[in-house]
Design an enzyme around this catalytic site. Structure first.
Site, PDB file in Angstrom:
ATOM      1  N   ASP A   1     -35.415   1.600   9.108  1.00 31.02           N
ATOM      2  CA  ASP A   1     -35.225   1.530   7.660  1.00 31.02           C
ATOM      3  C   ASP A   1     -34.435   0.291   7.283  1.00 31.02           C
ATOM      4  O   ASP A   1     -34.721  -0.359   6.282  1.00 31.02           O
ATOM      5  CB  ASP A   1     -34.525   2.795   7.152  1.00 31.02           C
ATOM      6  CG  ASP A   1     -33.182   3.039   7.821  1.00 31.02           C
ATOM      7  OD1 ASP A   1     -32.998   2.596   8.977  1.00 31.02           O
ATOM      8  OD2 ASP A   1     -32.302   3.684   7.212  1.00 31.02           O
TER       9      ASP A   1
ATOM     10  N   ARG B   1     -26.409  -1.152   8.268  1.00 35.40           N
ATOM     11  CA  ARG B   1     -25.432  -0.066   8.189  1.00 35.40           C
ATOM     12  C   ARG B   1     -25.604   0.886   9.372  1.00 35.40           C
ATOM     13  O   ARG B   1     -26.478   0.688  10.221  1.00 35.40           O
ATOM     14  CB  ARG B   1     -25.573   0.668   6.855  1.00 35.40           C
ATOM     15  CG  ARG B   1     -26.852   1.456   6.718  1.00 35.40           C
ATOM     16  CD  ARG B   1     -26.875   2.178   5.370  1.00 35.40           C
ATOM     17  NE  ARG B   1     -28.102   2.901   5.174  1.00 35.40           N
ATOM     18  CZ  ARG B   1     -28.829   2.875   4.058  1.00 35.40           C
ATOM     19  NH1 ARG B   1     -28.457   2.135   3.034  1.00 35.40           N
ATOM     20  NH2 ARG B   1     -29.917   3.596   3.955  1.00 35.40           N
ATOM     21  N   ASP B   2     -24.797   1.927   9.407  1.00 35.89           N
ATOM     22  CA  ASP B   2     -24.842   2.838  10.553  1.00 35.89           C
ATOM     23  C   ASP B   2     -26.017   3.803  10.416  1.00 35.89           C
ATOM     24  O   ASP B   2     -25.848   5.013  10.337  1.00 35.89           O
ATOM     25  CB  ASP B   2     -23.519   3.602  10.668  1.00 35.89           C
ATOM     26  CG  ASP B   2     -23.181   4.343   9.381  1.00 35.89           C
ATOM     27  OD1 ASP B   2     -23.874   4.124   8.361  1.00 35.89           O
ATOM     28  OD2 ASP B   2     -22.229   5.142   9.388  1.00 35.89           O
ATOM     29  N   GLU B   3     -27.213   3.222  10.366  1.00 37.02           N
ATOM     30  CA  GLU B   3     -28.417   4.024  10.206  1.00 37.02           C
ATOM     31  C   GLU B   3     -29.484   3.458  11.147  1.00 37.02           C
ATOM     32  O   GLU B   3     -29.689   3.982  12.216  1.00 37.02           O
ATOM     33  CB  GLU B   3     -28.860   4.030   8.742  1.00 37.02           C
ATOM     34  CG  GLU B   3     -29.856   5.119   8.459  1.00 37.02           C
ATOM     35  CD  GLU B   3     -29.617   5.826   7.128  1.00 37.02           C
ATOM     36  OE1 GLU B   3     -28.594   5.609   6.483  1.00 37.02           O
ATOM     37  OE2 GLU B   3     -30.500   6.622   6.748  1.00 37.02           O
TER      38      GLU B   3
ATOM     39  N   GLU C   1     -33.258  -2.207  -0.722  1.00 31.04           N
ATOM     40  CA  GLU C   1     -33.558  -0.776  -0.642  1.00 31.04           C
ATOM     41  C   GLU C   1     -33.777  -0.192  -2.034  1.00 31.04           C
ATOM     42  O   GLU C   1     -34.663   0.618  -2.251  1.00 31.04           O
ATOM     43  CB  GLU C   1     -32.382  -0.061   0.037  1.00 31.04           C
ATOM     44  CG  GLU C   1     -32.490   1.448   0.107  1.00 31.04           C
ATOM     45  CD  GLU C   1     -31.351   2.076   0.892  1.00 31.04           C
ATOM     46  OE1 GLU C   1     -30.256   1.470   0.941  1.00 31.04           O
ATOM     47  OE2 GLU C   1     -31.565   3.154   1.468  1.00 31.04           O
TER      48      GLU C   1
ATOM     49  N   HIS D   1     -34.521  -3.601   3.420  1.00 25.64           N
ATOM     50  CA  HIS D   1     -35.256  -2.348   3.563  1.00 25.64           C
ATOM     51  C   HIS D   1     -36.701  -2.631   3.165  1.00 25.64           C
ATOM     52  O   HIS D   1     -36.950  -3.056   2.039  1.00 25.64           O
ATOM     53  CB  HIS D   1     -34.669  -1.363   2.536  1.00 25.64           C
ATOM     54  CG  HIS D   1     -34.117  -0.114   3.095  1.00 25.64           C
ATOM     55  ND1 HIS D   1     -32.928  -0.055   3.769  1.00 25.64           N
ATOM     56  CD2 HIS D   1     -34.588   1.161   3.045  1.00 25.64           C
ATOM     57  CE1 HIS D   1     -32.686   1.215   4.103  1.00 25.64           C
ATOM     58  NE2 HIS D   1     -33.693   1.969   3.677  1.00 25.64           N
TER      59      HIS D   1
HETATM   60  C1  BGC Z   1     -32.951   5.673   4.641  1.00 26.55           C
HETATM   61  C2  BGC Z   1     -34.314   5.638   4.050  1.00 26.55           C
HETATM   62  C3  BGC Z   1     -34.953   6.900   4.470  1.00 26.55           C
HETATM   63  C4  BGC Z   1     -34.206   7.982   3.750  1.00 26.55           C
HETATM   64  C5  BGC Z   1     -34.750   9.329   3.736  1.00 26.55           C
HETATM   65  C6  BGC Z   1     -32.210   6.762   3.943  1.00 26.55           C
HETATM   66  O1  BGC Z   1     -30.904   6.847   4.288  1.00 26.55           O
HETATM   67  O2  BGC Z   1     -32.315   4.464   4.626  1.00 26.55           O
HETATM   68  O3  BGC Z   1     -34.978   4.498   4.036  1.00 26.55           O
HETATM   69  O4  BGC Z   1     -36.315   6.979   4.387  1.00 26.55           O
HETATM   70  O5  BGC Z   1     -32.857   7.975   4.083  1.00 26.55           O
HETATM   71  O6  BGC Z   1     -34.852   9.619   2.449  1.00 26.55           O
END
Ligand code: BGC
Length: 932
Positions: free
Chosen positions: A501, A505-507, A785, A806
């Site tokens: 995504d 960040r921490d994702e 995003e 994003h």
């Molecule tokens: C992500 C999105 C992802 C979503 C789910 C977010 O935190 O960054 O791109 O699809 O969560 O809704």
């Protein structure tokens, strides 16, 4: 050799052949010459573990009309000289009448582990003339059975828990004879850097790449023959935490752990086999004879947080022969390879450093705080030349944006520190570059007790899956060109073996909804065949036992428990393999995936017998980040979001439709009928529950109409009313989109399908808030995003979720290729066997040009519209491909091709007038249409 280079090399060959073919000289025999040979989508791979690998070649652009392969012969030999002599001692397919040049299955005898295959291809053209052989290519089989490994997983005796420093491992060995060929197979739980006799092995980064390590782990193969010598040698490796033992996005929130998500102790698996002339092979493997230390310079390394490197701890010569390792300790020799996770040869392109960027600006917003601007939101890390005293510390913090004071803005990074720290060794300073982490950034803050940095001291290194570029785009509109660049960069920034995504960040997770919408754009931009083939397996590894596909893959947080089964996210488990099939003709991916896709559909149906997806929608994100989430003065607070139930049911219908189509492709007639019928029944349920007699869809949102139109859920008679309401919805937002992730690009496509390309152009070129143009005018070099990631006057959106990198709403790239350039595949002939060229000028553009390098070769389009009634269109179609070309014209008689009327041009057939365009059929070749 990378596929990029293979493709670069084929151009001169083809040009040379083309000159001959058009009768202008040269001595090359006529006919088609196969080029860009690939095995399982990769050029000359060193580890293939498909037992029946599929072979692909192409012919490149050629100025010969109607060129196509009608037969082919594949020769495969055990040695290069045998192949050069024209013999196929492993396989000689003989001449086979076939047009197929994509994913041709291996038809020779079963292949063995480690076998090296040299191969080449000859093709016969449309006049049954044999062409010249391709240049030779090769591949090597990987280790097909776990029992092929004799190595053990080795590691330091202490876990990476309190002490998080990297593990350094080494072993010396002697070769009694020179090496004829030496292949090393290596893997890690964690990340490795491998060195032999003082030199780094290969240029892969962050290997092995991210998979569900509890199920499978990749290994890589390297040819290290030139690195070895007769006599003493040393193999040395650094092993760091990586995704395996370090931090992974969302872990802190979901499983209350910052690190050690898959395991605690990084380990190495190493197997070197050295072949000698006339003597048995020598094997060197990871086992109890290796020694380890944790006292080296990498003090910590984490994907999210960064790396700490203490140059004072460097161990000069540690990777060379003769180093005194007496203070090192014996490793812990763990389980044999066969007892660990399944080892798979890396099937996708390696992560590599693909580009170096020089900063465009250096500021000092506060005394001693230096901020470099790389001019581009990018991903990877920096190399910094630094001068200072021994022990001085320099810190690099990475961020996407600056705050009003010109300092880096880090709040949107949440828990990801993205900080590299370097401790200097001596007065001379040095150069620092991390390697076991990556950051998403445009700005780099440098602080520390070191000499003032200069602009030229820093280099940004772009690091990502090194997939081959496939698409180009350019037009007379600078905004559109910047938008395309932003989309491409955002994709580069979000490919690290997994389509993520975001990279900062921490994702940084393989969020499924995002790639669902972006997949086709991704495929236009880059050759994604191998990348997606890899990731679709991650999706299956993460499928819950009850059939739910995950919300992101890999899914390290308990696939049965959480973050699984959301509409529009789980559905990527159906949509993405289908896109791979459509674009690469990959029926194998469908065959491998079909049962998983059926289980997903059956899960939804089981829970929702009424066929409206009202129950069990997991986290239920809906059409994520719709207009209702925007915070800006004067912007409506309600009215944009399609009701979640409507969204979910639309997704259920779509996935069911695709499963029926998959069944058709695979010859599963009963399933094709069953899911075809189910699709019809879901549509009926959708219409009776959510669509009224006037074509009004529950919620009355732009998004709802875009989805229902795009997914073909509405009866033909209702479509015009739905289009009218969608357009009225755009008017209601004063000519802006209020759509979310899933509906934005679909609305663009549906406006065009409905004959409102003018409005689609207006949205694409809009500059007022919210729009792509607004982000660009506010400095975006990647896709945001959220439409309102930053709003003038208001500032940043909620720091809790505000990425500037994003790709989801960058899915408009698909519209740019399909509509502005007009490059489309004919869905009836997967793998770009047939293309539809249908540019639709508009938006005041006077020209556009671009290309798509399909699996069958490059399609080029360029159009010009200097005035309202003049139009020209240049098209190149690769050999083996046929095309339908739409030339915007009021009258076919006014269309010329080359020097004469199009309808009489060689190889051009006029078919019909349609919707303001003259439609022609052509085969391969270069065409120049003009309308006067
Ligand atoms: C992500 C999105 C992802 C979503 C789910 C977010 O935190 O960054 O791109 O699809 O969560 O809704």
């Amino acid at each position: 050799m990378t596929s990029q280079r293979v493709r670069a090399l084929i151009v001169p060959v083809i040009v040379c052949a083309a000159v001959t073919l058009s009768g202008q000289g040269g001595s090359r025999p006529p006919g088609l010459q196969p080029a860009a040979l690939r095995v399982e989508y990769l050029a000359n791979p060193l580890a293939v573990d498909a037992e029946q690998p599929r072979l692909t070649w192409e012919f490149g652009p050629q100025n010969v009309r109607g060129a196509r392969q009608t037969a082919r012969r594949i020769l495969a030999a055990s040695r290069a000289d045998i192949l050069a002599a024209g013999r196929g001692d492993v396989w000689d397919s003989g001449k086979v009448a076939s047009a197929e040049s994509v994913n041709v299955p291996w038809g020779g005898r079963p292949l063995r582990s480690r076998e090296r295959i040299h191969w080449k291809v000859q093709a016969w053209d449309e006049r049954d003339r044999p062409g010249p052989w391709s240049s030779p290519a090769e591949w090597t089989m990987g280790l097909l059975e776990a029992s092929d490994w004799s190595a053990r997983w080795i590691r330091d005796t202490a876990p990476s828990v309190g002490d998080v420093s990297a593990t350094y491992l080494r072993r010396e060995f002697t070769l009694a004879r020179p090496a004829v060929r030496a292949i090393v197979h290596v893997s890690a739980l964690g990340l490795y850097e491998l060195r032999i006799n003082g030199r780094r092995v290969g240029d892969r980064q962050l290997a092995p790449e991210w998979t569900d390590y509890t199920t499978r782990v990749q290994y890589q193969a390297y040819d290290v023959t030139p690195m070895l010598r007769q006599g003493g040698n040393v193999v040395a490796a650094t092993v760091a935490d990586g995704w395996y033992a370090g931090g992974v996005g969302l872990a802190a929130m979901l499983v209350k752990k910052n690190r050690n998500i898959y395991g605690t102790t990084p380990s190495l698996l190493f197997e070197l086999e050295v072949q000698h002339e006339g003597a048995p092979a020598t094997k060197v493997v990871s086992d109890g004879s290796w020694r380890a230390t944790r006292t080296g310079p990498v003090r910590s390394a984490d994907i999210l947080n960064g790396e700490t490197y203490d140059a004072r701890r460097e161990m000069p010569g540690w990777d060379a022969i003769g180093f005194d390792a007496s203070s090192w300790h014996p490793v812990e020799a763990g389980e044999p390879a066969a007892a660990g996770p399944r080892l798979v040869a890396q099937p996708n392109e390696a992560i590599r450093i693909t580009e170096d960027l020089k900063p465009v600006r250096l500021t000092e917003p506060k005394p001693g705080v230096f901020v470099f601007d790389l001019g581009q939101n990018m991903v990877g890390w920096c190399r910094l030349a630094v001068r200072g005293k021994a022990g001085a510390t320099v810190r690099l913090r990475h961020a996407e944006m600056l705050d009003d004071a010109g300092l880096i803005y880090t709040e949107n990074l949440r828990g990801a520190l993205q900080t590299d720290t370097y401790m200097l060794r001596g007065a001379a300073g040095g150069s620092f570059e991390p390697q076991f982490t990556y950051h998403g950034f445009r700005y780099v803050e440098v602080t520390g007790d070191v000499e003032r940095p200069r602009l030229e001291d820093l280099t940004g290194r772009a690091v990502h899956s090194a997939v081959t570029p496939a698409g180009t785009f350019e037009s007379s509109d600078a905004l559109l060109n910047q938008l395309w660049k932003n989309i491409v960069w955002t994709q580069r920034d979000n490919m690290h073996a997994v389509p993520t995504d975001c990279p900062q960040r921490d994702e940084r997770l393989g969020w499924m909804g995002d790639i669902l919408v972006f997949a086709q754009t991704a495929i236009y931009n880059f050759d994604m065949a191998a990348f997606l083939k890899k990731w679709v397996v991650d999706v299956r590894d993460a499928q819950a036992d009850d059939g739910r596909f995950p919300d992101f893959a890999p899914h390290p947080f308990g696939k049965n428990e959480r973050f699984t089964g959301a509409p529009g996210w789980g559905d990527a488990g159906v949509v993405v393999p289908w896109r791979a099939y459509e674009n690469y003709g990959d029926t194998q991916i469908l065959a491998d995936h079909f049962d998983a896709a059926v289980r997903w559909i059956e899960f939804i149906r089981r829970e929702n017998p009424g066929l409206l997806w009202t129950k069990k929608r997991g986290n239920d994100y809906g059409d994520w980040l719709s207009g209702d989430t925007l915070v800006a003065e004067g912007w409506p607070k309600k009215g944009a979001e399609v009701p979640k139930e409507v969204f979910a049911t639309a997704m259920f219908a779509h996935s069911t439709d695709l499963v029926a189509r998959m069944a058709r492709v695979l010859g599963k007639d009963a399933e094709a009928k069953k899911y075809g019928d189910l699709f019809d029944r879901i549509k009926a349920a959708f219409n009776s529950a959510y669509v009224d007699g006037e074509g009004r869809i529950k919620g009355d949102t732009q998004a709802g109409y875009a989805l229902a139109l795009y997914l073909d859920l509405l009866p033909e008679a209702v479509r015009p009313a739905a289009v009218r309401r969608m357009v009225a919805g755009i008017d209601a937002y004063k000519g802006h989109m209020s759509t979310g992730f899933h509906s934005t690009y679909r609305m663009m496509m549906e406006l065009t399908r409905a004959g409102r390309t003018d409005l689609a152009y207006r949205l694409a070129l809009e500059r007022t808030f919210p729009s792509w143009g607004y982000s660009i005018d506010n400095g975006a070099t990647t896709i945001w995003e959220r439409w309102d990631g930053y709003v003038k006057g208001r500032g940043f959106q909620d720091k809790g979720m505000n990425s500037f990198n994003h790709y989801a709403i960058g899915a408009v790239g698909e519209w740019m290729y399909r509509v502005v350039l007009g490059i489309n595949a004919d869905p009836a002939q997967p793998g770009w066997a047939r293309v539809v060229i249908r540019p639709r000028p508009g938006g005041g553009l006077t020209w556009a040009k671009g290309s798509y390098h399909s699996i069958r070769g490059r399609v080029d389009v360029g159009w010009r519209q200097p005035s309202a009634d003049a139009f020209s269109l240049d098209v190149t179609i690769p050999p083996g491909v046929t095309a339908t070309i739409y030339v915007p014209a009021r009258d076919a008689a006014r269309v010329s091709e080359g020097d004469g009327p199009a309808a009489r041009a060689a190889g051009v057939t006029f078919v019909r007038m349609e919707d303001g365009a003259a439609v022609f059929e052509v085969g391969s070749g270069q065409y120049r249409f003009a309308v006067k």
